[in-house]
Design a protein around this motif. Structure first.
Motif, PDB file in Angstrom:
ATOM      1  N   GLY A  32       0.789  -1.224   0.000  1.00  0.00           N
ATOM      2  CA  GLY A  32       0.000   0.000   0.000  1.00  0.00           C
ATOM      3  C   GLY A  32       0.822   1.275   0.000  1.00  0.00           C
ATOM      4  O   GLY A  32       0.268   2.365   0.086  1.00  0.00           O
ATOM      5  N   THR A  33       2.156   1.161  -0.111  1.00  0.00           N
ATOM      6  CA  THR A  33       3.010   2.339  -0.131  1.00  0.00           C
ATOM      7  C   THR A  33       3.663   2.492  -1.500  1.00  0.00           C
ATOM      8  O   THR A  33       3.698   1.557  -2.309  1.00  0.00           O
ATOM      9  N   VAL A  34       4.221   3.674  -1.739  1.00  0.00           N
ATOM     10  CA  VAL A  34       4.917   3.921  -3.004  1.00  0.00           C
ATOM     11  C   VAL A  34       6.160   3.050  -3.108  1.00  0.00           C
ATOM     12  O   VAL A  34       6.593   2.681  -4.203  1.00  0.00           O
ATOM     13  N   ALA A  35       6.738   2.677  -1.966  1.00  0.00           N
ATOM     14  CA  ALA A  35       7.978   1.907  -1.954  1.00  0.00           C
ATOM     15  C   ALA A  35       7.827   0.566  -2.663  1.00  0.00           C
ATOM     16  O   ALA A  35       8.805   0.046  -3.208  1.00  0.00           O
ATOM     17  N   ASP A 220       3.885  -0.261  12.846  1.00  0.00           N
ATOM     18  CA  ASP A 220       2.862  -0.545  11.835  1.00  0.00           C
ATOM     19  C   ASP A 220       1.454  -0.290  12.370  1.00  0.00           C
ATOM     20  O   ASP A 220       0.474  -0.756  11.790  1.00  0.00           O
ATOM     21  N   ALA A 221       1.364   0.444  13.476  1.00  0.00           N
ATOM     22  CA  ALA A 221       0.054   0.784  14.041  1.00  0.00           C
ATOM     23  C   ALA A 221      -0.715   1.692  13.081  1.00  0.00           C
ATOM     24  O   ALA A 221      -0.126   2.403  12.262  1.00  0.00           O
ATOM     25  N   ILE A 222      -2.042   1.663  13.200  1.00  0.00           N
ATOM     26  CA  ILE A 222      -2.875   2.567  12.421  1.00  0.00           C
ATOM     27  C   ILE A 222      -3.625   3.491  13.388  1.00  0.00           C
ATOM     28  O   ILE A 222      -3.917   3.103  14.516  1.00  0.00           O
ATOM     29  N   CYS A 223      -3.908   4.689  12.939  1.00  0.00           N
ATOM     30  CA  CYS A 223      -4.493   5.709  13.826  1.00  0.00           C
ATOM     31  C   CYS A 223      -5.766   6.297  13.230  1.00  0.00           C
ATOM     32  O   CYS A 223      -5.866   6.471  12.006  1.00  0.00           O
ATOM     33  N   LEU A 224      -6.687   6.590  14.107  1.00  0.00           N
ATOM     34  CA  LEU A 224      -7.875   7.367  13.762  1.00  0.00           C
ATOM     35  C   LEU A 224      -7.803   8.677  14.528  1.00  0.00           C
ATOM     36  O   LEU A 224      -7.599   8.673  15.747  1.00  0.00           O
ATOM     37  N   LEU A 225      -7.964   9.780  13.825  1.00  0.00           N
ATOM     38  CA  LEU A 225      -7.816  11.087  14.437  1.00  0.00           C
ATOM     39  C   LEU A 225      -9.042  11.939  14.137  1.00  0.00           C
ATOM     40  O   LEU A 225      -9.485  12.019  12.989  1.00  0.00           O
ATOM     41  N   VAL A 226      -9.588  12.551  15.166  1.00  0.00           N
ATOM     42  CA  VAL A 226     -10.713  13.476  15.006  1.00  0.00           C
ATOM     43  C   VAL A 226     -10.200  14.883  15.268  1.00  0.00           C
ATOM     44  O   VAL A 226      -9.660  15.171  16.339  1.00  0.00           O
ATOM     45  N   SER A 227     -10.361  15.750  14.285  1.00  0.00           N
ATOM     46  CA  SER A 227      -9.875  17.114  14.405  1.00  0.00           C
ATOM     47  C   SER A 227     -10.757  17.940  15.336  1.00  0.00           C
ATOM     48  O   SER A 227     -11.989  17.904  15.233  1.00  0.00           O
ATOM     49  N   GLU A 228     -10.110  18.662  16.234  1.00  0.00           N
ATOM     50  CA  GLU A 228     -10.833  19.517  17.174  1.00  0.00           C
ATOM     51  C   GLU A 228     -11.332  20.781  16.481  1.00  0.00           C
ATOM     52  O   GLU A 228     -12.308  21.399  16.924  1.00  0.00           O
ATOM     53  N   LYS A 237      -1.740   5.923   8.379  1.00  0.00           N
ATOM     54  CA  LYS A 237      -1.017   4.649   8.277  1.00  0.00           C
ATOM     55  C   LYS A 237       0.274   4.899   7.500  1.00  0.00           C
ATOM     56  O   LYS A 237       0.286   5.621   6.508  1.00  0.00           O
ATOM     57  N   ASP A 238       1.372   4.308   7.997  1.00  0.00           N
ATOM     58  CA  ASP A 238       2.671   4.413   7.319  1.00  0.00           C
ATOM     59  C   ASP A 238       3.082   5.863   7.071  1.00  0.00           C
ATOM     60  O   ASP A 238       3.646   6.193   6.025  1.00  0.00           O
ATOM     61  N   GLY A 239       2.786   6.734   8.023  1.00  0.00           N
ATOM     62  CA  GLY A 239       3.210   8.122   7.905  1.00  0.00           C
ATOM     63  C   GLY A 239       2.380   8.957   6.963  1.00  0.00           C
ATOM     64  O   GLY A 239       2.714  10.107   6.692  1.00  0.00           O
ATOM     65  N   GLU A 240       1.290   8.419   6.461  1.00  0.00           N
ATOM     66  CA  GLU A 240       0.432   9.147   5.533  1.00  0.00           C
ATOM     67  C   GLU A 240      -0.991   9.173   6.073  1.00  0.00           C
ATOM     68  O   GLU A 240      -1.439   8.239   6.729  1.00  0.00           O
ATOM     69  N   PHE A 241      -1.700  10.256   5.797  1.00  0.00           N
ATOM     70  CA  PHE A 241      -3.079  10.366   6.289  1.00  0.00           C
ATOM     71  C   PHE A 241      -4.032  10.617   5.129  1.00  0.00           C
ATOM     72  O   PHE A 241      -3.686  11.218   4.116  1.00  0.00           O
TER      73      PHE A 241
END
Length: 260
Positions: A32-35, A220-228, A237-241
């Motif tokens: 899923g990355t460009v690499a 390799d964790a994945i994150c969900l972020l809610v903007s305040e 994921k992988d440094g990209e959002f």
């Protein structure tokens, strides 16, 4: 037919298994990355090099050989982030967790079911989004996040929409920092995440975004972020959002990556 020339031992079987495991981890890291496109290009050049060697095309094989040998240092520079992440993945794999070693080698199984209730997590994020309540949820995958858990308050609660909402409620003492989820359990709150030093991150993104990107770069964790500020839900994921506009598309992506 005389097959005496075939000397196939247990060590050969072990060698094949270890190579398969190594290739699997590399694929999982780059998926899923460009690499992954760069790796495919390198593999293509390597195959052409071997063909030119077999055909005794000295000039072309020599050029490709120098290109491949001289490009090792360049590859290390290009893939330094992936190499660091790969070593961290190998060194901190959750062999002691509920999931067994065979569950880690998922390519040996025909069907894997996710233990994390991502739908409940996502519904909680949507509720928080409607009130523009900032939140940062980290879902552990292969990389063990115990080194981050120790920076926050340990917790042991099953994933529940009401609990997640109460954690990030603005007047809650637990809302600051990140929440880590492992095997459908909330294991820590108020966690301090490593902040990304990537200079390409737009200035409009605050510390919460940089922290989410930082942990996804190093594990390799994945994150969900809610903007305040906007209430938008970001998937990191992988440094990209990525911002997903529909519930179903984000849910499908979450389920795919948690099961991967």
């Amino acid at each position: 037919m005389n097959l005496d020339f075939i000397d196939f031992t247990f060590l050969d079987v072990l060698d094949i298994i270890l190579v398969a495991a190594l290739l699997y981890y590399i694929y999982r890291l780059l998926k899923g990355t460009v690499a992954i496109n760069i790796v495919i290009g390198i593999a293509f050049i390597f195959i052409i090099w071997k063909i030119t060697q077999a055909l005794h095309m000295e000039m072309l094989s020599g050029i490709l050989g120098y290109l491949l040998s001289g490009g090792v240092i360049a590859l290390i520079i290009v893939f330094q982030q992936e190499i660091r992440k790969f070593l961290l993945m190998i060194g901190t794999t959750n062999f002691s967790a509920k999931r067994s070693f065979l569950n880690q080698l998922k390519f040996l199984q025909t069907e894997i079911s996710s233990e994390v209730d991502v739908e409940t997590i996502l519904k909680a994020c949507i509720k928080l989004s409607k009130t523009k309540t900032g939140a940062l949820i980290v879902i552990e995958r292969t990389s063990n996040l115990d080194f981050l858990v120790s920076t926050g308050d340990k917790m042991n609660a099953s994933v529940n929409k009401a609990i997640i909402q109460s954690i990030f409620y603005k007047n809650s003492p637990l809302h600051d920092g990140a929440t880590i989820i492992r095997d459908n359990n909330i294991i820590a709150t108020r966690v301090i995440l490593p902040v990304s030093d990537n200079t390409q991150i737009p200035a409009r993104f605050g510390l919460r975004h940089r922290a989410a990107i930082g942990v996804s770069e190093k594990t390799d964790a994945i994150c969900l972020l809610v903007s305040e500020e906007t209430g938008a839900i970001s998937y990191i994921k992988d440094g990209e959002f990525v911002l997903y506009k529909t519930f179903d598309s984000l849910l499908d992506k979450l389920q795919e990556d948690v099961m991967a």
